[in-house]
Design a protein around this motif. Structure first.
Motif, PDB file in Angstrom:
ATOM      1  N   PRO A  29       6.154  57.512  15.344  1.00  6.26           N
ATOM      2  CA  PRO A  29       7.129  56.539  15.839  1.00  6.26           C
ATOM      3  C   PRO A  29       8.546  56.884  15.379  1.00  6.26           C
ATOM      4  O   PRO A  29       8.724  57.593  14.383  1.00  6.26           O
ATOM      5  CB  PRO A  29       6.654  55.212  15.228  1.00  6.26           C
ATOM      6  CG  PRO A  29       5.831  55.592  14.056  1.00  6.26           C
ATOM      7  CD  PRO A  29       5.214  56.917  14.376  1.00  6.26           C
ATOM      8  N   SER A  30       9.535  56.385  16.085  1.00  7.30           N
ATOM      9  CA  SER A  30      10.934  56.635  15.735  1.00  7.30           C
ATOM     10  C   SER A  30      11.188  56.241  14.285  1.00  7.30           C
ATOM     11  O   SER A  30      10.728  55.201  13.833  1.00  7.30           O
ATOM     12  CB  SER A  30      11.850  55.824  16.646  1.00  7.30           C
ATOM     13  OG  SER A  30      11.690  56.259  17.971  1.00  7.30           O
ATOM     14  N   THR A  94       5.931  58.077  19.370  1.00  4.49           N
ATOM     15  CA  THR A  94       4.716  57.344  19.741  1.00  4.49           C
ATOM     16  C   THR A  94       4.918  55.861  19.424  1.00  4.49           C
ATOM     17  O   THR A  94       5.705  55.493  18.555  1.00  4.49           O
ATOM     18  CB  THR A  94       3.483  57.867  18.969  1.00  4.49           C
ATOM     19  OG1 THR A  94       3.746  57.810  17.553  1.00  4.49           O
ATOM     20  CG2 THR A  94       3.176  59.298  19.359  1.00  4.49           C
ATOM     21  N   ARG A  95       4.178  55.038  20.162  1.00  2.00           N
ATOM     22  CA  ARG A  95       4.297  53.590  19.968  1.00  2.00           C
ATOM     23  C   ARG A  95       3.809  53.220  18.556  1.00  2.00           C
ATOM     24  O   ARG A  95       2.808  53.758  18.097  1.00  2.00           O
ATOM     25  CB  ARG A  95       3.456  52.884  21.036  1.00  2.00           C
ATOM     26  CG  ARG A  95       3.818  51.448  21.272  1.00  2.00           C
ATOM     27  CD  ARG A  95       3.065  50.921  22.476  1.00  2.00           C
ATOM     28  NE  ARG A  95       3.312  49.510  22.660  1.00  2.00           N
ATOM     29  CZ  ARG A  95       4.260  49.010  23.458  1.00  2.00           C
ATOM     30  NH1 ARG A  95       5.037  49.815  24.141  1.00  2.00           N
ATOM     31  NH2 ARG A  95       4.426  47.709  23.577  1.00  2.00           N
ATOM     32  N   PRO A  96       4.559  52.324  17.875  1.00  2.00           N
ATOM     33  CA  PRO A  96       4.182  52.034  16.477  1.00  2.00           C
ATOM     34  C   PRO A  96       2.803  51.382  16.325  1.00  2.00           C
ATOM     35  O   PRO A  96       2.163  51.539  15.286  1.00  2.00           O
ATOM     36  CB  PRO A  96       5.291  51.103  15.982  1.00  2.00           C
ATOM     37  CG  PRO A  96       6.107  50.717  17.163  1.00  2.00           C
ATOM     38  CD  PRO A  96       5.815  51.670  18.270  1.00  2.00           C
ATOM     39  N   ARG A  97       2.347  50.689  17.349  1.00  2.00           N
ATOM     40  CA  ARG A  97       1.021  50.058  17.273  1.00  2.00           C
ATOM     41  C   ARG A  97       0.261  50.243  18.580  1.00  2.00           C
ATOM     42  O   ARG A  97       0.868  50.359  19.637  1.00  2.00           O
ATOM     43  CB  ARG A  97       1.148  48.548  17.017  1.00  2.00           C
ATOM     44  CG  ARG A  97       1.575  48.217  15.617  1.00  2.00           C
ATOM     45  CD  ARG A  97       1.643  46.716  15.431  1.00  2.00           C
ATOM     46  NE  ARG A  97       2.288  46.387  14.175  1.00  2.00           N
ATOM     47  CZ  ARG A  97       2.820  45.209  13.885  1.00  2.00           C
ATOM     48  NH1 ARG A  97       2.799  44.235  14.782  1.00  2.00           N
ATOM     49  NH2 ARG A  97       3.383  44.985  12.719  1.00  2.00           N
ATOM     50  N   ALA A  98      -1.051  50.218  18.457  1.00  2.00           N
ATOM     51  CA  ALA A  98      -1.907  50.298  19.653  1.00  2.00           C
ATOM     52  C   ALA A  98      -2.064  48.884  20.207  1.00  2.00           C
ATOM     53  O   ALA A  98      -3.094  48.229  20.055  1.00  2.00           O
ATOM     54  CB  ALA A  98      -3.262  50.898  19.284  1.00  2.00           C
ATOM     55  N   ARG A 106      -7.800  46.922  14.560  1.00  2.00           N
ATOM     56  CA  ARG A 106      -7.618  48.213  15.246  1.00  2.00           C
ATOM     57  C   ARG A 106      -6.195  48.392  15.772  1.00  2.00           C
ATOM     58  O   ARG A 106      -5.684  49.513  15.816  1.00  2.00           O
ATOM     59  CB  ARG A 106      -8.626  48.338  16.407  1.00  2.00           C
ATOM     60  CG  ARG A 106     -10.033  48.700  15.933  1.00  2.00           C
ATOM     61  CD  ARG A 106     -11.003  48.825  17.096  1.00  2.00           C
ATOM     62  NE  ARG A 106     -10.683  49.899  18.021  1.00  2.00           N
ATOM     63  CZ  ARG A 106     -11.032  51.177  17.843  1.00  2.00           C
ATOM     64  NH1 ARG A 106     -11.704  51.529  16.773  1.00  2.00           N
ATOM     65  NH2 ARG A 106     -10.699  52.092  18.737  1.00  2.00           N
ATOM     66  N   ARG A 107      -5.562  47.273  16.118  1.00  3.46           N
ATOM     67  CA  ARG A 107      -4.173  47.363  16.607  1.00  3.46           C
ATOM     68  C   ARG A 107      -3.255  48.027  15.584  1.00  3.46           C
ATOM     69  O   ARG A 107      -2.244  48.617  15.958  1.00  3.46           O
ATOM     70  CB  ARG A 107      -3.632  45.959  16.922  1.00  3.46           C
ATOM     71  CG  ARG A 107      -4.246  45.347  18.161  1.00  3.46           C
ATOM     72  CD  ARG A 107      -4.030  43.851  18.183  1.00  3.46           C
ATOM     73  NE  ARG A 107      -2.618  43.500  18.274  1.00  3.46           N
ATOM     74  CZ  ARG A 107      -1.966  43.379  19.410  1.00  3.46           C
ATOM     75  NH1 ARG A 107      -2.580  43.597  20.550  1.00  3.46           N
ATOM     76  NH2 ARG A 107      -0.697  43.052  19.429  1.00  3.46           N
ATOM     77  N   GLU A 149       9.708  54.091  23.030  1.00  6.14           N
ATOM     78  CA  GLU A 149       8.981  52.833  22.823  1.00  6.14           C
ATOM     79  C   GLU A 149       8.833  52.446  21.359  1.00  6.14           C
ATOM     80  O   GLU A 149       7.732  52.353  20.839  1.00  6.14           O
ATOM     81  CB  GLU A 149       7.629  52.834  23.549  1.00  6.14           C
ATOM     82  CG  GLU A 149       6.733  54.020  23.310  1.00  6.14           C
ATOM     83  CD  GLU A 149       5.447  53.899  24.141  1.00  6.14           C
ATOM     84  OE1 GLU A 149       5.128  52.810  24.647  1.00  6.14           O
ATOM     85  OE2 GLU A 149       4.741  54.915  24.262  1.00  6.14           O
ATOM     86  N   LEU A 150       9.983  52.168  20.725  1.00  6.60           N
ATOM     87  CA  LEU A 150       9.929  51.511  19.423  1.00  6.60           C
ATOM     88  C   LEU A 150       9.807  50.008  19.699  1.00  6.60           C
ATOM     89  O   LEU A 150      10.727  49.229  19.535  1.00  6.60           O
ATOM     90  CB  LEU A 150      11.177  51.829  18.580  1.00  6.60           C
ATOM     91  CG  LEU A 150      11.138  51.300  17.143  1.00  6.60           C
ATOM     92  CD1 LEU A 150       9.945  51.843  16.363  1.00  6.60           C
ATOM     93  CD2 LEU A 150      12.425  51.591  16.402  1.00  6.60           C
ATOM     94  N   VAL A 151       8.612  49.660  20.141  1.00 13.08           N
ATOM     95  CA  VAL A 151       8.369  48.313  20.663  1.00 13.08           C
ATOM     96  C   VAL A 151       7.082  47.782  20.047  1.00 13.08           C
ATOM     97  O   VAL A 151       6.072  48.490  19.985  1.00 13.08           O
ATOM     98  CB  VAL A 151       8.238  48.340  22.213  1.00 13.08           C
ATOM     99  CG1 VAL A 151       7.887  46.974  22.754  1.00 13.08           C
ATOM    100  CG2 VAL A 151       9.524  48.860  22.852  1.00 13.08           C
ATOM    101  N   PHE A 152       7.134  46.521  19.565  1.00  8.55           N
ATOM    102  CA  PHE A 152       5.967  45.851  19.002  1.00  8.55           C
ATOM    103  C   PHE A 152       5.618  44.690  19.926  1.00  8.55           C
ATOM    104  O   PHE A 152       6.404  43.741  20.023  1.00  8.55           O
ATOM    105  CB  PHE A 152       6.278  45.321  17.599  1.00  8.55           C
ATOM    106  CG  PHE A 152       6.621  46.391  16.590  1.00  8.55           C
ATOM    107  CD1 PHE A 152       5.694  46.792  15.632  1.00  8.55           C
ATOM    108  CD2 PHE A 152       7.880  46.997  16.595  1.00  8.55           C
ATOM    109  CE1 PHE A 152       6.015  47.769  14.704  1.00  8.55           C
ATOM    110  CE2 PHE A 152       8.202  47.976  15.665  1.00  8.55           C
ATOM    111  CZ  PHE A 152       7.273  48.364  14.717  1.00  8.55           C
ATOM    112  N   ASP A 153       4.501  44.773  20.604  1.00  7.05           N
ATOM    113  CA  ASP A 153       4.182  43.798  21.651  1.00  7.05           C
ATOM    114  C   ASP A 153       5.375  43.664  22.590  1.00  7.05           C
ATOM    115  O   ASP A 153       5.718  44.616  23.255  1.00  7.05           O
ATOM    116  CB  ASP A 153       3.750  42.449  21.049  1.00  7.05           C
ATOM    117  CG  ASP A 153       2.396  42.577  20.343  1.00  7.05           C
ATOM    118  OD1 ASP A 153       1.468  43.149  20.940  1.00  7.05           O
ATOM    119  OD2 ASP A 153       2.288  42.129  19.191  1.00  7.05           O
ATOM    120  N   GLU A 154       6.023  42.490  22.583  1.00  4.77           N
ATOM    121  CA  GLU A 154       7.177  42.314  23.480  1.00  4.77           C
ATOM    122  C   GLU A 154       8.501  42.556  22.766  1.00  4.77           C
ATOM    123  O   GLU A 154       9.565  42.457  23.378  1.00  4.77           O
ATOM    124  CB  GLU A 154       7.174  40.891  24.063  1.00  4.77           C
ATOM    125  CG  GLU A 154       5.896  40.495  24.794  1.00  4.77           C
ATOM    126  CD  GLU A 154       5.625  41.357  26.020  1.00  4.77           C
ATOM    127  OE1 GLU A 154       6.541  41.551  26.826  1.00  4.77           O
ATOM    128  OE2 GLU A 154       4.481  41.856  26.131  1.00  4.77           O
TER     129      GLU A 154
END
Ligand SMILES: [Zn+2]
Length: 295
Positions: A29-30, A94-98, A106-107, A149-154
């Motif tokens: 992640p960034s 990469t996205r910080p969380r699944a 798992r998230r 996508e340094l994005v957590f959910d919304e």
């Protein structure tokens, strides 16, 4: 019968080896140390392949803490003196969380983004090996964007790296610098069951470019390119389009392991990435041919 000529220059096995090497760095992640290591690895690879490399540093806010996060794009140019240029980009973060894992534990697990992250960058790395001999007479740039996508959910904003790239490209062009005639964004191009549908924004805002690429795919018998119209995908082509650069995204948004811990190298295939690579290579050659005819 007029069968398409076999073209093995873009080596899917070699691209898969790069994909695996990137994933071995761990989640990227960034702002993370692994993201920084990836940046160094990719920049060094581009240099070894003869690219003139620029690192575009910038900063974004962490969506949860508000703290500044250091970010950087890696941009490599072949034939940097050419005023007429094309661009191929992919996000490296990469996205910080699944986020799409149902299980809350798992998230939080390690999301390595083999398809969503590494596949596009691996394709850029394989293209870099070929660019000294492909697209002669045309300026070609490869860009690894940070912070798609340094994005957590919304929470958080998409496409910060391509936004920064587009801002600088526009400034450069206004100062008399080079101009991008077209751009392709590669994202999730290695899924085993990949189907590339024609993405909505690309069709709306760069219809001719979508047609150009799919025409090449048809000519090569690239069966993973579908005539179907896909979803609208918020991706790195949008800031480019907003800056006046015709751009489309080749993106398999229906990837079954999207934003889950299943997005690992085993979910990817050399055949998928090679098919996209060969279409992109032929696209570069078509642009080089037409730029030769006009000069
Ligand atoms: Zn993603």
């Amino acid at each position: 019968m007029n069968l398409p000529k076999r073209d093995d220059r873009f080596d899917g096995g070699r691209a898969m080896a790069d994909l695996i090497r990137l994933c071995a760095l761990g989640p990227r992640p960034s702002g993370s140390a692994a993201n920084q290591r990836q940046r160094e690895l990719v920049a060094e690879h581009f240099r070894r392949c003869g690219g003139t490399v620029r690192i575009q540093e910038f900063s974004g806010d962490h969506p949860l803490t508000g703290e500044p996060v250091p970010m950087a794009n890696v941009v490599a140019s072949w034939r940097p003196g050419e005023a007429d240029r094309i661009l191929i980009g992919a996000h490296g973060d990469t996205r910080p969380r699944a986020d799409l894992e149902r299980d809350p534990v798992r998230r939080l697990g390690p999301f390595v983004g083999a398809n969503d992250g590494a596949s596009g960058v691996a394709a850029l790395m394989e293209l870099a090996r070929l660019l000294p001999d492909v697209g002669i007479g045309l300026g070609v740039d490869l860009a690894m964007f940070d912070a798609e996508e340094l994005v957590f959910d919304e929470e958080g904003a998409y496409c910060l790296g391509s936004l920064e790239f587009a801002r600088r490209a526009r400034e450069d062009e206004e100062a008399g610098g080079p101009r991008y005639g077209a751009a392709l964004v590669l994202d999730m191009i290695a899924g085993r069951e990949m189907v590339l549908r024609r993405e909505g924004f690309g069709l709306d805002y760069a219809w001719w470019l979508t047609e150009e690429v799919w025409d090449i795919a048809r000519g090569l018998g690239a069966s993973r390119f579908s005539e179907a119209i896909g979803r609208y995908v918020e991706d790195d082509h949008l800031p480019l389009l907003a800056a006046g650069i015709p751009a489309i995204a080749l993106v398999d948004i229906e990837f079954p392991q999207w934003h889950t811990l299943g997005d690992v190298p085993e979910a990817c295939s050399a055949g998928s990435i090679a098919e996209v690579g060969r279409v992109v290579l032929a696209w570069i050659e078509r642009w080089a041919d037409s730029s030769q005819q006009t000069t």
